[in-house]
Design a protein around this motif. Structure first.
Motif, PDB file in Angstrom:
ATOM      1  N   GLU A  11     -57.310  -1.203 139.903  1.00  0.00           N
ATOM      2  CA  GLU A  11     -56.414  -1.292 141.057  1.00  0.00           C
ATOM      3  C   GLU A  11     -55.396  -0.146 141.041  1.00  0.00           C
ATOM      4  OE1 GLU A  11     -54.557  -2.578 144.523  1.00  0.00           O
ATOM      5  OE2 GLU A  11     -56.501  -3.127 143.694  1.00  0.00           O
ATOM      6  N   VAL A  12     -54.854   0.169 139.886  1.00  0.00           N
ATOM      7  CA  VAL A  12     -53.911   1.275 139.756  1.00  0.00           C
ATOM      8  C   VAL A  12     -54.581   2.584 140.162  1.00  0.00           C
ATOM      9  CG1 VAL A  12     -52.627   2.667 138.076  1.00  0.00           C
ATOM     10  CG2 VAL A  12     -52.427   0.174 138.041  1.00  0.00           C
ATOM     11  N   SER A  17     -55.338   6.981 144.078  1.00  0.00           N
ATOM     12  CA  SER A  17     -56.234   7.738 144.947  1.00  0.00           C
ATOM     13  C   SER A  17     -55.774   7.653 146.406  1.00  0.00           C
ATOM     14  CB  SER A  17     -57.655   7.204 144.808  1.00  0.00           C
ATOM     15  OG  SER A  17     -58.513   7.852 145.704  1.00  0.00           O
ATOM     16  N   LYS A  18     -55.375   6.454 146.822  1.00  0.00           N
ATOM     17  CA  LYS A  18     -54.914   6.261 148.192  1.00  0.00           C
ATOM     18  C   LYS A  18     -53.632   7.070 148.436  1.00  0.00           C
ATOM     19  CE  LYS A  18     -53.820   2.927 151.686  1.00  0.00           C
ATOM     20  NZ  LYS A  18     -53.453   1.622 152.088  1.00  0.00           N
ATOM     21  N   ASP A  22     -53.055   9.833 151.276  1.00  0.00           N
ATOM     22  CA  ASP A  22     -51.956   9.722 152.234  1.00  0.00           C
ATOM     23  C   ASP A  22     -51.051  10.952 152.195  1.00  0.00           C
ATOM     24  OD1 ASP A  22     -52.915   7.284 153.089  1.00  0.00           O
ATOM     25  OD2 ASP A  22     -51.450   6.091 151.965  1.00  0.00           O
ATOM     26  N   LYS A  23     -50.838  11.513 151.009  1.00  0.00           N
ATOM     27  CA  LYS A  23     -50.042  12.737 150.907  1.00  0.00           C
ATOM     28  C   LYS A  23     -50.718  13.877 151.659  1.00  0.00           C
ATOM     29  CE  LYS A  23     -47.653  11.963 146.515  1.00  0.00           C
ATOM     30  NZ  LYS A  23     -47.519  12.417 145.119  1.00  0.00           N
ATOM     31  N   ALA A  24     -52.034  13.963 151.561  1.00  0.00           N
ATOM     32  CA  ALA A  24     -52.768  15.009 152.277  1.00  0.00           C
ATOM     33  C   ALA A  24     -52.664  14.803 153.784  1.00  0.00           C
ATOM     34  CB  ALA A  24     -54.225  15.023 151.839  1.00  0.00           C
ATOM     35  N   LYS A  25     -52.753  13.541 154.229  1.00  0.00           N
ATOM     36  CA  LYS A  25     -52.625  13.250 155.655  1.00  0.00           C
ATOM     37  C   LYS A  25     -51.220  13.590 156.153  1.00  0.00           C
ATOM     38  CE  LYS A  25     -56.029   9.524 155.837  1.00  0.00           C
ATOM     39  NZ  LYS A  25     -56.222   8.068 156.018  1.00  0.00           N
ATOM     40  N   LEU A  26     -50.214  13.269 155.344  1.00  0.00           N
ATOM     41  CA  LEU A  26     -48.840  13.575 155.705  1.00  0.00           C
ATOM     42  C   LEU A  26     -48.634  15.075 155.832  1.00  0.00           C
ATOM     43  CD1 LEU A  26     -45.854  12.847 156.176  1.00  0.00           C
ATOM     44  CD2 LEU A  26     -45.589  12.786 153.684  1.00  0.00           C
TER      45      LEU A  26
END
Length: 101
Positions: A11-12, A17-18, A22-26
């Protein structure tokens, strides 16, 4: 015996990874925003129809606080730009009036 720990570790890793995704999308969204802002600034400046020298003087006055609202815009050739905006607003009002009836 260690299944719970393995699940938590997995889970960690999924969360990490998520976060990276998300950083790349931002970063991509911020780049698009910056490009749109730059395009809008260029369009607004272009609408003023100023020479580079006039634009430099206009910006110098604006940043120094010496720019006044009475007549200064007409000194820099912005009457056409303000007329365009007024025309756009008239069209929107007409469309709104049509919808009400």
């Amino acid at each position: 015996m260690y299944e719970k720990l393995d699940k938590l570790r997995a889970e960690v890793e999924r969360c990490k990874s998520k976060i990276e995704d998300d950083k790349a999308k931002l970063k991509a969204a911020e780049a698009k925003l910056q490009e749109a802002e730059n395009s809008q600034i260029l369009a607004d400046v272009g609408a003023l129809n100023l020479s580079p020298e006039q634009l430099a003087e206009f910006l110098k006055l604006a940043t120094s606080g010496k720019l006044t609202s009475s007549g200064t815009a007409s000194n820099y050739g912005t009457t056409a730009a303000s007329t365009d905006h007024e025309t756009d607003n008239d069209d929107e009002t007409e469309d709104f009036d049509d919808e009400e009836n």
